[in-house]
Design a protein around this motif. Sequence first.
Motif: not given
Length: 160
Positions: A106-115, A126-129, A135-141
């Motif tokens: 879920p966190k990876c999906r949220a980052v990919l959808v938002l970014h 990062a603010d939204v989540l 951490k956003v960069t890690e989840y994105e990768a």
Amino acid sequence: MTDEYVAQRYAHLRRAAFLMCGDWARAGESARLTLARALTDPGVGADAGDLDLWAYADLMAAFKPGHSRREHVFVAPAAAGYDDAQAALRDTYTVLVLDALRRLPPKCRAVLVLHHFCHLAVAETADVLGLDGNKVTEYEAEGLQAFQELLRAGQPVAGR
């Protein structure tokens, strides 16, 4: 917030919600609830930029682990309705992409959808989540790598 804002943002919020849950009915309801809270919550800022971030944060909160969630399996349309093989292949790839997205944590999906879909910057995501930028960069990768592997594993063979 104006009716114009609601009209402009509903479709986009609904699509973002769909990418999170895979269910158009749930996505529509989530987008409507977010916009209703934006209309009725006196604490929501009037600035459109801040309002967008607030709306994304509110929308994403509905998809945090622990909330009731229904899993949706994407099914390709019947090939008999296609006039050409390209349209059938395009829709097959769309189903594969949506299915791979659904399988991400879920966190990876949220980052990919938002970014990537909502085009938020890393800091805004990062603010939204409620995360820090690293951490956003890690989840994105992590999400992009898993997404690529899922797509590769489910890739259709042209001409079949």
